[in-house]
Scaffold this motif. Structure first.
Motif, PDB file in Angstrom:
ATOM      1  N   ASP A 284       0.971  -1.141  -0.022  1.00  0.00           N
ATOM      2  CA  ASP A 284      -0.030   0.010  -0.083  1.00  0.00           C
ATOM      3  C   ASP A 284       0.865   1.170   0.017  1.00  0.00           C
ATOM      4  O   ASP A 284       2.170   1.094   0.109  1.00  0.00           O
ATOM      5  N   ARG A 287      -1.640   5.708   4.656  1.00  0.00           N
ATOM      6  CA  ARG A 287      -3.044   5.973   4.951  1.00  0.00           C
ATOM      7  C   ARG A 287      -3.117   7.805   4.617  1.00  0.00           C
ATOM      8  O   ARG A 287      -2.047   8.388   4.560  1.00  0.00           O
ATOM      9  N   SER A 302     -16.551   5.496   1.223  1.00  0.00           N
ATOM     10  CA  SER A 302     -15.241   5.111   1.730  1.00  0.00           C
ATOM     11  C   SER A 302     -14.275   4.487   0.904  1.00  0.00           C
ATOM     12  O   SER A 302     -13.180   4.407   0.971  1.00  0.00           O
ATOM     13  N   ARG A 304     -14.002   1.108   1.047  1.00  0.00           N
ATOM     14  CA  ARG A 304     -13.315   0.118   1.755  1.00  0.00           C
ATOM     15  C   ARG A 304     -13.632  -1.246   1.504  1.00  0.00           C
ATOM     16  O   ARG A 304     -13.367  -2.012   2.122  1.00  0.00           O
ATOM     17  N   ASP A 305     -14.141  -1.330   0.539  1.00  0.00           N
ATOM     18  CA  ASP A 305     -14.894  -2.708  -0.041  1.00  0.00           C
ATOM     19  C   ASP A 305     -13.792  -3.491  -1.070  1.00  0.00           C
ATOM     20  O   ASP A 305     -14.319  -4.563  -1.347  1.00  0.00           O
ATOM     21  N   GLY A 306     -12.721  -2.953  -1.135  1.00  0.00           N
ATOM     22  CA  GLY A 306     -11.859  -3.414  -2.226  1.00  0.00           C
ATOM     23  C   GLY A 306     -12.198  -3.156  -3.531  1.00  0.00           C
ATOM     24  O   GLY A 306     -11.277  -3.629  -4.345  1.00  0.00           O
ATOM     25  N   TRP A 345      -7.630   1.301  -4.505  1.00  0.00           N
ATOM     26  CA  TRP A 345      -8.669   0.677  -3.527  1.00  0.00           C
ATOM     27  C   TRP A 345      -8.335   1.193  -2.073  1.00  0.00           C
ATOM     28  O   TRP A 345      -7.005   1.336  -2.143  1.00  0.00           O
ATOM     29  N   ASP A 347      -8.096  -0.580   1.714  1.00  0.00           N
ATOM     30  CA  ASP A 347      -8.420  -1.845   2.378  1.00  0.00           C
ATOM     31  C   ASP A 347      -9.023  -1.378   3.694  1.00  0.00           C
ATOM     32  O   ASP A 347      -9.376  -0.657   3.954  1.00  0.00           O
ATOM     33  N   ASP A 348      -9.168  -2.548   4.453  1.00  0.00           N
ATOM     34  CA  ASP A 348     -10.094  -2.585   5.787  1.00  0.00           C
ATOM     35  C   ASP A 348      -9.314  -1.493   6.708  1.00  0.00           C
ATOM     36  O   ASP A 348     -10.044  -0.987   7.668  1.00  0.00           O
ATOM     37  N   ASP A 349      -8.031  -1.503   6.852  1.00  0.00           N
ATOM     38  CA  ASP A 349      -7.469  -0.638   7.652  1.00  0.00           C
ATOM     39  C   ASP A 349      -7.284   0.933   6.986  1.00  0.00           C
ATOM     40  O   ASP A 349      -6.766   1.695   7.770  1.00  0.00           O
ATOM     41  N   GLY A 350      -7.959   1.481   6.079  1.00  0.00           N
ATOM     42  CA  GLY A 350      -7.673   2.498   5.636  1.00  0.00           C
ATOM     43  C   GLY A 350      -6.474   2.702   4.724  1.00  0.00           C
ATOM     44  O   GLY A 350      -6.489   4.165   4.643  1.00  0.00           O
TER      45      GLY A 350
END
Length: 468
Positions: A284, A287, A302, A304-306, A345, A347-350
């Protein structure tokens, strides 16, 4: 200017501290402020400057923007016809070169301009072959400087090196960070390319550089020839292109105690994301930077769903737009959100993951290159049917490859072709690899099949004949 008042503060408090160092030449904060206030600056709002020497550049840039003018920074690497077309589009009130530096009869008072004032005009690649001109307001950089200086830990007296031309916004911003925070900025002498690894190694060691900034290729070239380690190097900051695992490995071997940072941004946006690189993998780009929000696609809250889509940024550090050259393929505003059409994209951690730069742009050693620009130069050089690709390269991040369609019995002088391209393009846009083919593969829509060509180049399967 975002750093003029701060520079004057350091000139009063620490006048003998080195501000800019180039080899054995140095200028202190007191001297920089004095020379800038005494420099004769032409009248007008837009003053273009083409000055390679970092010491003279710092004095001139400070003098121009410290008087409330907008400094347009020209790149001496541009071919003459490109420079002429830019000046025709820009229409500055004056152009300053090294030969024009003269002392004024009376010193002028320097000060930061209002936050909404334009102070800097920079340039970024365009599809037509002529860079697009963008402008920065004082506020856009003053807010960015306050955040980046704190985030990357720049403190008064820190010895900083950014081994690249100041016409590049990444290096110019590094200079601004130093003058804002009271650091000492180290650069290369005019005519010394970043690629001179031994020279950079000498600077890093002899000047005991503590903070190194650059694109991955410049960092690699600066560090890989070093014998032993660099105990003084405490921080390495990479931007402009992705930092590979191999690049990180070189940094950790040469500066084992250094903190490594990577950031993603654009000339039009400033810093967007950043991360601390710890040596473990990481694909990545970090952030959101302080003051920044990110979303994917205009209608996503957001992302954040990939889902992969266009990266949109909410920031108070973006440009207003282009002065000229807007081809509709880069910077856009969608309400309060802006984008340069990069894809990615979250990820779930932002954390943001990049999947592609906008359009078909190729990033070579931190520089943006449009294939259409190089293909146009190839056509002018006698190769009207040519396709330019970006090929993964361990040293540059990406290398340019040109595939030319010619009859099998045609003789092509690769050396003469490269010489001609060097007349038409900056050196970083001249393809490193040249291939020929009797017939370019086409897609169903009748366009050159770039994917198939890239596969052939990478496979080395004999479908293409390498010329250079």
């Amino acid at each position: 200017m975002p750093f003029i008042d701060r520079l004057l503060y350091w000139a009063r408090c620490e006048p003998a501290r080195d501000a800019v160092v180039v080899g054995d030449r140095r200028i202190t904060y007191g001297e920089l402020a004095g020379r800038a206030s005494s420099l004769q600056v032409p009248a007008g709002e837009m003053i273009a400057q083409q000055i390679d020497d970092p010491l003279d550049f710092a004095v001139t840039f400070t003098a121009v923007v410290g008087r409330g003018r907008c400094a347009a920074v020209l790149d001496s690497a541009w071919p003459q016809d490109v420079r002429g077309r830019i000046l025709e589009a820009l229409r500055p009130d004056a152009v300053i070169t090294s030969a024009d530096l003269m002392e004024a009869p009376h010193p002028s008072q320097l000060a930061d301009a209002p936050e909404d004032a334009r102070f800097y005009c920079g340039f970024t690649s365009g599809t037509s072959g002529v860079p697009k001109g963008f402008v920065r307001t004082v506020g856009s950089w003053s807010r960015s400087l306050a955040r980046s200086v704190d985030w990357f830990g720049l403190t008064p007296g820190l010895r900083v090196c950014a081994p690249g031309p100041l016409a590049a916004s990444l290096n110019l911003y590094a200079l601004a960070e130093c003058l804002y925070s009271g650091c000492t900025f180290h650069s290369l002498a005019p005519g010394d390319p970043v690629a001179k690894g031994p020279l950079m190694a000498q600077v890093l060691r002899s000047e005991r550089i503590e903070h190194l900034i650059g694109v991955p290729s410049a960092l690699r070239l600066a560090l890989e020839r070093i014998e032993g380690d660099l105990p003084d190097l405490r921080t390495v900051v990479s931007g402009g292109a992705g930092l590979s695992a191999a690049d990180t490995g070189i940094i950790l071997r040469k500066a084992p105690s250094a903190r490594i940072f990577e950031y993603y941004g654009a000339s039009e946006l400033s810093l967007v994301t950043a991360r601390r690189v710890d040596g473990a993998d990481g694909n990545d780009v970090g952030r959101p930077f302080p003051g920044v929000r990110i979303r994917i696609d205009a209608d996503s809250d957001s992302g954040r769903d990939g889902t992969v889509g266009t990266i949109h940024v909410h920031t108070d550090t973006a440009i207003e737009g282009y002065l000229f050259g807007d081809d509709g393929r880069a910077f856009r505003r969608n309400g309060e959100w802006v984008t340069v059409q990069d894809q990615g994209w979250i990820d779930d951690d932002g954390a943001l993951h990049l999947t592609g730069r906008h359009g078909d742009m190729i990033v070579v050693a931190g520089s943006n290159v449009y294939p259409s620009e190089v293909e146009g130069a190839l056509a002018r050089a006698g190769c009207p049917a040519a396709v330019v690709l970006g090929i993964p390269d361990a040293r540059r991040g990406c290398a340019l490859a040109a595939v030319i369609q010619t009859p099998p019995d045609t003789i092509i002088d690769a050396h003469a072709l490269r010489s001609r391209l060097k007349e038409l393009l900056p050196i970083n846009k001249v393809p490193q690899l040249v291939f020929r083919t009797a017939r370019l593969p086409l897609t169903a829509a009748g366009k050159p099949d770039r994917t198939a060509l890239k596969v052939s180049v990478l496979a080395g399967d004999g479908a293409l004949e390498r010329l250079a």
